[in-house]
Design a protein around this motif. Structure first.
Motif, PDB file in Angstrom:
ATOM      1  N   LEU A  40       0.766  -1.155  -0.081  1.00 20.66           N
ATOM      2  CA  LEU A  40       0.159   0.035   0.123  1.00 20.66           C
ATOM      3  C   LEU A  40       0.886   1.356   0.059  1.00 20.66           C
ATOM      4  CD1 LEU A  40      -3.024   0.828  -0.194  1.00 20.66           C
ATOM      5  CD2 LEU A  40      -2.967   1.021   2.530  1.00 20.66           C
ATOM      6  N   PRO A  41       1.853   1.450   0.997  1.00 22.51           N
ATOM      7  CA  PRO A  41       2.765   2.595   0.800  1.00 22.51           C
ATOM      8  C   PRO A  41       3.418   2.619  -0.409  1.00 22.51           C
ATOM      9  CG  PRO A  41       3.520   0.972   2.580  1.00 22.51           C
ATOM     10  CD  PRO A  41       2.041   0.628   2.037  1.00 22.51           C
ATOM     11  N   VAL A  42       3.838   1.507  -1.075  1.00 20.32           N
ATOM     12  CA  VAL A  42       4.693   1.612  -2.322  1.00 20.32           C
ATOM     13  C   VAL A  42       3.885   2.198  -3.592  1.00 20.32           C
ATOM     14  CG1 VAL A  42       5.744  -0.090  -4.007  1.00 20.32           C
ATOM     15  CG2 VAL A  42       5.989  -0.432  -1.554  1.00 20.32           C
ATOM     16  N   VAL A  43       2.382   1.752  -3.464  1.00 19.01           N
ATOM     17  CA  VAL A  43       1.305   2.321  -4.310  1.00 19.01           C
ATOM     18  C   VAL A  43       1.464   3.887  -4.284  1.00 19.01           C
ATOM     19  CG1 VAL A  43      -1.074   2.234  -4.980  1.00 19.01           C
ATOM     20  CG2 VAL A  43       0.285   0.140  -4.486  1.00 19.01           C
ATOM     21  N   ALA A  44       1.187   4.254  -3.006  1.00 20.40           N
ATOM     22  CA  ALA A  44       1.233   5.721  -2.734  1.00 20.40           C
ATOM     23  C   ALA A  44       2.426   6.584  -3.237  1.00 20.40           C
ATOM     24  CB  ALA A  44       1.088   6.092  -1.311  1.00 20.40           C
TER      25      ALA A  44
ATOM     26  N   ILE B 202       5.400  -7.617  -5.718  1.00 23.74           N
ATOM     27  CA  ILE B 202       5.392  -6.331  -6.236  1.00 23.74           C
ATOM     28  C   ILE B 202       6.341  -6.295  -7.551  1.00 23.74           C
ATOM     29  CG2 ILE B 202       6.187  -4.167  -5.855  1.00 23.74           C
ATOM     30  CD1 ILE B 202       5.724  -4.374  -3.022  1.00 23.74           C
ATOM     31  N   GLY B 203       7.363  -7.088  -7.786  1.00 20.27           N
ATOM     32  CA  GLY B 203       8.413  -7.232  -8.970  1.00 20.27           C
ATOM     33  C   GLY B 203       7.524  -7.822 -10.056  1.00 20.27           C
TER      34      GLY B 203
ATOM     35  N   GLY C  37      -0.944  -4.392  -8.553  1.00 24.48           N
ATOM     36  CA  GLY C  37      -1.419  -5.840  -8.629  1.00 24.48           C
ATOM     37  C   GLY C  37      -1.023  -6.573  -7.329  1.00 24.48           C
ATOM     38  N   ALA C  38      -0.131  -6.490  -6.825  1.00 23.13           N
ATOM     39  CA  ALA C  38       0.181  -7.178  -5.551  1.00 23.13           C
ATOM     40  C   ALA C  38      -1.216  -7.099  -4.514  1.00 23.13           C
ATOM     41  CB  ALA C  38       1.308  -7.028  -4.629  1.00 23.13           C
ATOM     42  N   LEU C  39      -1.680  -6.193  -4.583  1.00 20.33           N
ATOM     43  CA  LEU C  39      -2.918  -5.894  -3.501  1.00 20.33           C
ATOM     44  C   LEU C  39      -4.070  -6.833  -3.929  1.00 20.33           C
ATOM     45  CD1 LEU C  39      -3.340  -1.993  -3.241  1.00 20.33           C
ATOM     46  CD2 LEU C  39      -2.390  -3.779  -1.490  1.00 20.33           C
TER      47      LEU C  39
END
Length: 408
Positions: A36-40, A167-168, A174-176
């Motif tokens: 989630l923070p990576v998406v942000a 995530i990679g 997509g990982a969510l």
């Protein structure tokens, strides 16, 4: 006799279904905690303040929703609450990659998802802890909590490690989807339970809505063991929260550990928590719930004192890992024991409200301990702050009674 045996076997099968669904859901949530923070950051180019705000929203939601949620859940069937909580979180999480791939994702969307996810977590956790007592016989409750607690430590160990490769391959958004699917599987596992759920407790006459809302707190405050157990938990949970930023600074800045060494220290010692959770039933059978909790709580803190004694290099890395694993081993023992005593010692009509009280109090006190730790570290240094963490962890066990007449 045969009917009782059939019922026990059905209950055991149902618990295994529930356990499997919980395992999948917790692993998925561990992935989304990273994603989630990576998406942000990567999709929305969010600032440091906005990333921090996502965590703040979840904490504030828990603080304001916990008591009303406990009151709402208490007098309703628990399985529908758990199922709809899972479905709601699935929809919210799935909406993020859908919006991201469509170019419509906004920061407000992430905030709403964080808020809804926190509310669903409270509802699901409160209902699950109340329902477990009805699903599992009292003599097997400790074993059930031990298995559920070991799953939590497994998710801490494996989940973040899975997040990186996912995530990679799938991207952060997509990982969510993985977490969204895990909630579907969790809802299906609850829906597949065959043992009839007992009717919810009847609403008892209450002098006011406020008294009904805070009935869990009133009960804990008046209970000679739970009151002290609650105080002990708040001190230990606060000290653990205080330790997180201080240890990060100590590992990366003072000891000069590399990012991969830091990641190893954050994940691998969780094996200690997993092992402790699995051994909890054996310890409680030997010495009793209350006395067992007293002993293992006293043994949590001294291990943490090894961490600020560490120096740069491989020996320091091993010492930090060994100390942290010791803390988590005794924490795994203590958490399973405390949860079991709380379930056995709380009347059915108060279980959900007492469970959500624990969640509420944890989320209120932890930021205060973190701020206090930051002030101590700024004035006296990081090592001094970590020694204070060890002292608080040791002191938390002193709140507990040595023994009790009930469930000992």
């Amino acid at each position: 006799m045969r009917r009782d045996m059939t019922r026990d076997l059905a209950g055991e099968r149902d618990f295994r279904r529930l356990w499997a669904g919980t395992t999948v859901s917790q692993l998925g949530s561990a992935v989304s905690m990273v994603a989630l923070p990576v998406v942000a950051i990567t999709v929305l180019d969010a600032s440091a303040f906005q990333v921090a705000l996502l965590s703040v929203i979840q904490a504030v939601t828990i603080v304001f929703v916990a008591f009303p949620a406990g009151r709402y859940i208490e007098f309703r069937a628990k399985r529908p609450v758990m199922i709809w909580s899972d479905i709601g979180r699935c929809i919210l999480l799935f909406s993020i990659p859908l919006a991201a791939f469509s170019g419509l994702l906004t920061f407000a969307h992430l905030c709403v998802a964080a808020l809804g996810n926190a509310a669903g977590q409270i509802a699901s956790s409160g209902a699950a802890q109340a329902h477990l007592k009805a699903l599992v016989p009292a003599e097997r409750l400790m074993s059930a909590n031990s298995r559920l607690e070991s799953t939590r430590w497994l998710s801490v160990l494996v989940g973040p490690s899975l997040a990186g490769p996912l995530i990679g391959v799938l991207s952060a958004a997509g990982a969510l989807i993985v977490d969204a699917v895990s909630f579907v599987l969790s809802a299906w596992s609850i829906r597949s339970l065959r043992t009839p759920e007992p009717p919810p407790p009847a609403r008892e006459p209450s002098p006011s809505r406020r008294a009904e809302l805070f009935a869990g707190w009133s009960f804990v405050r008046g209970h000679p063991v739970l009151r002290r157990m609650f105080a002990s938990w708040l001190v230990f949970a606060g000290a653990s929260a205080m330790a997180t930023p201080l240890s990060s600074l100590f590992y990366l800045r003072d000891l000069g550990f590399t990012p991969w060494q830091y990641g190893l220290l954050m994940g691998l010692p969780s094996l200690g928590g997993l092992l402790g959770a699995r051994l909890a039933p054996r310890v409680s059978r030997r010495v009793g719930l209350v006395r067992g909790l007293w002993w293992v709580s006293l043994w949590r803190g001294p291990w943490y004192a090894l961490i600020p004694l560490a120096s740069p290099g491989t020996a320091g890395l091993l010492l930090c890992g060994f100390g942290f694993a010791g803390v988590l081993f005794f924490s795994g023992l203590a958490n399973s024991t405390m949860t079991t005593y709380r379930q056995l010692g709380t009347p059915d009509h108060l279980l959900a409200r007492v469970s959500t009280l624990w969640i509420f109090a944890t989320n209120v006190t932890q930021p205060l301990f973190i701020a206090f730790g930051g002030l101590v570290a700024s004035a006296l240094g990081t090592r001094a702050g970590l020694f204070l963490v060890a002292v608080l962890m040791c002191g938390s066990g002193l709140f507990l009674p040595w023994r009790s007449k009930d469930h000992d």
